[in-house]
Design a protein around this motif. Structure first.
Motif, PDB file in Angstrom:
ATOM      1  N   ALA A 190     -25.385 -18.163 -30.119  1.00  0.00           N
ATOM      2  CA  ALA A 190     -26.466 -17.517 -29.364  1.00  0.00           C
ATOM      3  C   ALA A 190     -26.896 -16.206 -30.003  1.00  0.00           C
ATOM      4  CB  ALA A 190     -26.036 -17.279 -27.916  1.00  0.00           C
ATOM      5  N   THR A 191     -26.728 -16.101 -31.323  1.00  0.00           N
ATOM      6  CA  THR A 191     -27.063 -14.857 -32.024  1.00  0.00           C
ATOM      7  C   THR A 191     -28.505 -14.434 -31.767  1.00  0.00           C
ATOM      8  OG1 THR A 191     -25.459 -15.357 -33.772  1.00  0.00           O
ATOM      9  CG2 THR A 191     -27.189 -13.746 -34.270  1.00  0.00           C
ATOM     10  N   ALA A 192     -29.434 -15.387 -31.801  1.00  0.00           N
ATOM     11  CA  ALA A 192     -30.847 -15.044 -31.631  1.00  0.00           C
ATOM     12  C   ALA A 192     -31.120 -14.432 -30.263  1.00  0.00           C
ATOM     13  CB  ALA A 192     -31.714 -16.285 -31.837  1.00  0.00           C
ATOM     14  N   THR A 193     -30.466 -14.946 -29.244  1.00  0.00           N
ATOM     15  CA  THR A 193     -30.659 -14.413 -27.891  1.00  0.00           C
ATOM     16  C   THR A 193     -30.164 -12.971 -27.806  1.00  0.00           C
ATOM     17  OG1 THR A 193     -30.304 -16.644 -27.018  1.00  0.00           O
ATOM     18  CG2 THR A 193     -30.211 -14.836 -25.443  1.00  0.00           C
ATOM     19  N   THR A 194     -29.014 -12.721 -28.394  1.00  0.00           N
ATOM     20  CA  THR A 194     -28.445 -11.369 -28.362  1.00  0.00           C
ATOM     21  C   THR A 194     -29.298 -10.401 -29.167  1.00  0.00           C
ATOM     22  OG1 THR A 194     -26.195 -12.218 -28.060  1.00  0.00           O
ATOM     23  CG2 THR A 194     -26.420  -9.988 -28.946  1.00  0.00           C
ATOM     24  N   GLU A 195     -29.728 -10.814 -30.347  1.00  0.00           N
ATOM     25  CA  GLU A 195     -30.509  -9.919 -31.195  1.00  0.00           C
ATOM     26  C   GLU A 195     -31.892  -9.641 -30.615  1.00  0.00           C
ATOM     27  OE1 GLU A 195     -30.547 -11.782 -35.013  1.00  0.00           O
ATOM     28  OE2 GLU A 195     -28.564 -10.986 -35.581  1.00  0.00           O
ATOM     29  N   THR A 196     -32.467 -10.605 -29.909  1.00  0.00           N
ATOM     30  CA  THR A 196     -33.816 -10.430 -29.375  1.00  0.00           C
ATOM     31  C   THR A 196     -33.826  -9.690 -28.052  1.00  0.00           C
ATOM     32  OG1 THR A 196     -34.510 -12.490 -30.446  1.00  0.00           O
ATOM     33  CG2 THR A 196     -35.933 -11.629 -28.687  1.00  0.00           C
ATOM     34  N   PHE A 197     -32.939 -10.071 -27.151  1.00  0.00           N
ATOM     35  CA  PHE A 197     -32.991  -9.536 -25.784  1.00  0.00           C
ATOM     36  C   PHE A 197     -31.841  -8.586 -25.444  1.00  0.00           C
ATOM     37  CE2 PHE A 197     -34.769 -13.938 -25.602  1.00  0.00           C
ATOM     38  CZ  PHE A 197     -36.101 -13.586 -25.401  1.00  0.00           C
ATOM     39  N   GLY A 198     -30.867  -8.491 -26.336  1.00  0.00           N
ATOM     40  CA  GLY A 198     -29.724  -7.625 -26.055  1.00  0.00           C
ATOM     41  C   GLY A 198     -28.731  -8.218 -25.078  1.00  0.00           C
TER      42      GLY A 198
END
Length: 310
Positions: free
Chosen positions: A280-288
């Motif tokens: 879920a790297t993209a979710t964390t990097e985009t939305f924190g």
């Protein structure tokens, strides 16, 4: 604040409704049986496959959430009319469609799954989810709707009924100190998605303009095998670890002759005989957004009232 309409009042729909209401949004929950409205959450009786009724109930909404949960063995018959009705309602109302989904569409993984991993499912249920995704994405790309999708691993948390969690269903077994029989290899690494993290992801996807047009994975704790996770839960419950064994697949296949549910489990054997891990790297990097720490997940889940869930 904006109106958010959630279709489905199971664990996902209920937890998401509570979170959105706590953040000050107006929340309306639609379900076949309806419910008792409160000062913060309105309930209406609506058939999720009725596009006209959905449109009326979602008019004026900023987001429309698909938290429907058809019976496991009825995905082929029950999902298509519901997905179509939700798309129609989203198109007519302009609400962003936020769909709660899973990892089935990826089929047999060759490593950690990301939203960009090929949707290569060959089993029936996976193909149903892939078809739903492609239909919604095509509508988005044609400018008819705005849509996004959250994909989660197996659920865990005190909000999840035993029938919907490979871990929660074992709490009574742990309490009794008996052998835990699990589906698949008990020692392969798996991702587990904590239900409050699922709800937090859905809430962000329904309120952030960066979300539409793609899928996002729910931030989840580092993978733990079923044996490890059950030992963690036993420790949090203050009881000794129990032996853990995988149910032989021939036994599950035999039970499937009489149980539609078990036939469907056997059909997705690939989810249980090798590592099944999401990224879920993209979710964390985009939305924190980040996953709730695993010790907190375990403590909360272990505190579920076992007696009422067996």
């Amino acid at each position: 604040m904006a109106l958010h309409v959630i279709v489905g009042k199971g664990p996902v729909g209920t937890t998401t409704a509570e979170l959105l209401a706590a953040r000050g949004h107006r929340v309306r929950v639609l379900s076949r049986s309806g419910g008792t409205s409160t000062d913060t959450v309105e309930h209406r009786r609506v058939d999720a496959a009725d596009a006209e009724a959905l449109t009326e109930a979602a008019t004026g909404a900023a987001a429309l959430y698909n938290a429907v949960n058809p019976a496991y063995h009825r995905w082929v018959t029950d999902w298509p009319p519901v997905a179509s009705a939700l798309l129609t309602a989203a198109e007519r109302t302009g609400a962003v469609l936020v769909t709660m989904s899973n990892l089935y569409g990826y089929g047999r993984p060759t490593g950690p799954m990301t939203p960009e991993s090929p949707l290569a499912a060959t089993d029936t249920k996976g193909q149903v989810r892939v078809a739903m995704w492609h239909e919604a994405l095509a509508a988005h790309e044609a400018g008819r709707v705005r849509m996004t999708e959250a994909r989660a691993a197996d659920f865990v948390g005190p909000q999840v009924p035993p029938a919907q969690s490979h871990l929660v269903r074992q709490l009574a077994t742990l309490r009794r100190g008996r052998r835990a029989w699990v589906v698949g290899d008990p020692d392969v690494a798996r991702s587990w998605s904590y239900l409050p993290d699922v709800a937090a992801t859905l809430a962000v996807l329904g309120t952030d303009e960066r979300a539409p047009g793609r899928a996002w994975h729910v931030p989840s704790s580092p993978p733990r095998s079923q044996r490890q996770a059950l030992a963690d839960l036993a420790g949090a419950m203050g009881v000794p670890p129990v032996p853990v064994s995988g149910i032989p697949w021939p036994v599950l296949s035999a039970v499937g002759v009489f149980s539609p549910m078990m036939r469907e489990v056997v059909d997705v054997r690939h989810q249980f005989d090798q590592e099944y891990v999401l990224d879920a790297t993209a979710t964390t990097e985009t939305f924190g957004l980040t996953a709730t720490p695993w010790p907190q997940v375990v403590a909360a889940t272990a505190g579920a009232p076992v007696a009422s869930r067996v």
